[in-house]
Design a protein around this motif. Structure first.
Motif, PDB file in Angstrom:
ATOM      1  N   LYS A  70       0.854  -1.192   0.000  1.00 17.84           N
ATOM      2  CA  LYS A  70       0.000   0.000   0.000  1.00 17.84           C
ATOM      3  C   LYS A  70       0.877   1.224   0.000  1.00 17.84           C
ATOM      4  O   LYS A  70       1.824   1.328   0.782  1.00 17.84           O
ATOM      5  N   CYS A  95       1.813   0.980   8.241  1.00 16.54           N
ATOM      6  CA  CYS A  95       0.662   0.070   8.270  1.00 16.54           C
ATOM      7  C   CYS A  95       0.750  -0.874   9.462  1.00 16.54           C
ATOM      8  O   CYS A  95      -0.268  -1.223  10.068  1.00 16.54           O
ATOM      9  N   ILE A 100      -3.036  -2.380  10.447  1.00 17.46           N
ATOM     10  CA  ILE A 100      -3.950  -2.700   9.353  1.00 17.46           C
ATOM     11  C   ILE A 100      -3.245  -3.698   8.429  1.00 17.46           C
ATOM     12  O   ILE A 100      -2.022  -3.692   8.331  1.00 17.46           O
ATOM     13  N   TYR A 102      -1.854  -4.459   5.668  1.00 18.24           N
ATOM     14  CA  TYR A 102      -1.167  -4.048   4.448  1.00 18.24           C
ATOM     15  C   TYR A 102       0.340  -4.166   4.654  1.00 18.24           C
ATOM     16  O   TYR A 102       0.845  -4.090   5.786  1.00 18.24           O
ATOM     17  N   THR A 174      -6.978   3.546  -4.082  1.00 16.45           N
ATOM     18  CA  THR A 174      -7.809   4.284  -3.130  1.00 16.45           C
ATOM     19  C   THR A 174      -7.563   5.780  -3.304  1.00 16.45           C
ATOM     20  O   THR A 174      -6.672   6.194  -4.049  1.00 16.45           O
ATOM     21  N   TYR A 354      -7.533   2.168   3.784  1.00 16.93           N
ATOM     22  CA  TYR A 354      -7.897   0.781   4.087  1.00 16.93           C
ATOM     23  C   TYR A 354      -9.405   0.633   4.181  1.00 16.93           C
ATOM     24  O   TYR A 354      -9.977  -0.318   3.623  1.00 16.93           O
ATOM     25  N   TRP A 357     -10.811   0.611   0.653  1.00 20.23           N
ATOM     26  CA  TRP A 357     -10.528  -0.676  -0.012  1.00 20.23           C
ATOM     27  C   TRP A 357     -11.504  -1.747   0.471  1.00 20.23           C
ATOM     28  O   TRP A 357     -12.070  -2.506  -0.329  1.00 20.23           O
TER      29      TRP A 357
END
Length: 419
Positions: A70, A95, A100, A102, A174, A354, A357
């Protein structure tokens, strides 16, 4: 004389330090020192005058151990391979610190978007997307906006990727426009996360917003939103700046008036802004103001060995990526200036990316209030974790953030094994 500074060296030093404190052997974390994939591409574009110009660009995936890579796509004249590598690595740890699922990636094109027409920029974006298409996608690597790009550029990227796939793939990027699968609250997410971080930090110090002064360097998306939200929360925003310089008033500037002026015309700059009691200062002078909180929200290396001994803010909250060099970090620490690192402070953007996504994949749509509430929960939880480990290990907040991030990536790698 050519600048030999390599931002990726900074990444390696910080990772090595965190791994040492965690007691890891080199075999435990060696993979973190190397990006998984690095792609250099070239894009021929027919310019409006009929000439052909070839642009160069990059896409780097530092780690996909914890999930898809990401990271943003940067259009800027100073883009280079080492910068993109460093930014990709920072995304891995950003991240991880907010937990999260990613990994980290980053892209960049060497260009000046301000000198390109809409048609030229669209053509460049489409060709860049086609060139990196084998590496990106909802389950592989999800680009987002960064310096020099925006929601419209993301829409172009999504369209080109979808054309190659033969159907719409909203989740491939995103930061898109709302009508094309974007998420409410995304444009303010990074600045809002910075605001939550400033409040969390000062709460730990027992300080009230109304008693605290702030200086914000940079009035792009992140800096302007940060200034607006901090002002709304009751902080006294004493100074802000853009590329033309800064403005300062000890009792606080009228943030709403400044934003209205800047939004009237994209050519409006703070050098031409006038308000009763406001004085004009340079960006260097803003960094050295006697304020409670300094928020560098511009580019890398703004606080360095040459000016760190003149920083008078009590706290530094990094809204930009890499605004403080390692040498400056050490100087600030010795002087007792507390710093909240970029991988924690400015993580709000990737957190809401996130959310976007997830919504695209599941075909959901959250309200803006829910987005902001979920963002606050994640930012508050991450800050508390970093604060706790930093005090437990008696290290800086930057080191604390990397202890959490490196440990999460290394443990994920151990769980998966080395193939």
């Amino acid at each position: 004389m050519q600048d030999l500074y390599n931002p990726y060296d900074n990444v390696l030093k910080v990772v090595d330090n965190a791994a040492s404190i965690l007691g890891y052997e080199e075999n435990d974390y060696a993979t973190l020192r190397y990006p998984e994939r690095e792609l250099k591409v070239s894009m021929p574009v027919v310019m409006d005058d009929g000439s052909l110009k070839v642009f160069e660009g990059f896409r780097v995936q530092h780690s996909t151990v914890r999930g898809p890579a990401k990271g943003g796509v940067r259009f800027h004249p100073a883009v280079n391979h080492d910068e993109v590598k460093a930014l990709a690595a920072w995304m891995t740890f950003k991240c991880a610190v907010v937990n999260i699922p990613y990994g980290g990636g980053k892209g960049g094109v060497i260009c000046n978007p301000g000198e390109l027409s809409e048609r030229e920029k669209h053509s460049l974006t489409a060709k860049y997307t086609a060139q990196i298409a084998p590496l990106i996608g909802p389950e592989q690597d999800v680009p987002a906006p960064d310096v020099g790009t925006n929601a419209r550029v993301m829409a172009w990227m999504m369209d080109q990727y979808s054309m190659l796939k033969g159907h719409s793939v909203l989740s491939c990027v995103t930061g898109k426009p709302i009508g094309l699968g974007g998420i409410l609250g995304r444009s303010e997410a990074t600045g809002r996360g910075v605001m939550f971080t400033v409040k969390n930090l000062l709460s730990k110090q027992g300080r009230k917003a109304s008693e605290s002064t702030v200086a914000v360097q940079g009035m792009g998306n992140v800096g302007s939103v940060t200034a607006k939200l901090l002002h709304k929360e009751g902080f006294k925003v004493a100074a802000v700046s853009d590329v033309s310089g800064g403005i300062y008033r000890e009792d606080g500037i009228d943030v709403a008036a400044v934003l209205a002026y800047l939004n009237e015309n994209p050519k409006n700059l703070l050098a031409d802004y006038h308000e009763d009691g406001v004085s004009h200062i340079s960006n260097s002078e803003l960094l050295e103001l006697d304020v409670d909180v300094l928020v560098p929200a511009a580019l890398e290396n703004q606080i360095n060995a040459s000016n760190a001994d003149r920083i008078r803010a009590r706290y530094v909250v990094e809204a930009a990526n890499g605004p403080t060099t390692l040498e400056a970090d050490e100087i600030l620490q010795k002087r007792g200036i507390m710093l909240v690192p970029d991988i924690l402070a400015n993580a709000g953007g990737v957190v809401v990316s996130y959310f976007e996504w997830v919504q695209n994949i599941q075909e959901l749509c959250w309200s803006e209030d829910r987005v902001n509430e979920e963002l606050k929960t994640i930012m508050d939880t991450a800050f508390e974790a970093v604060w706790s480990i930093a005090h437990e290990k008696d290290v800086t907040l930057r080191t604390g953030a990397y202890l959490i991030a490196v440990q999460r990536v290394v443990e994920a790698q151990k769980g998966r094994g080395i193939f």
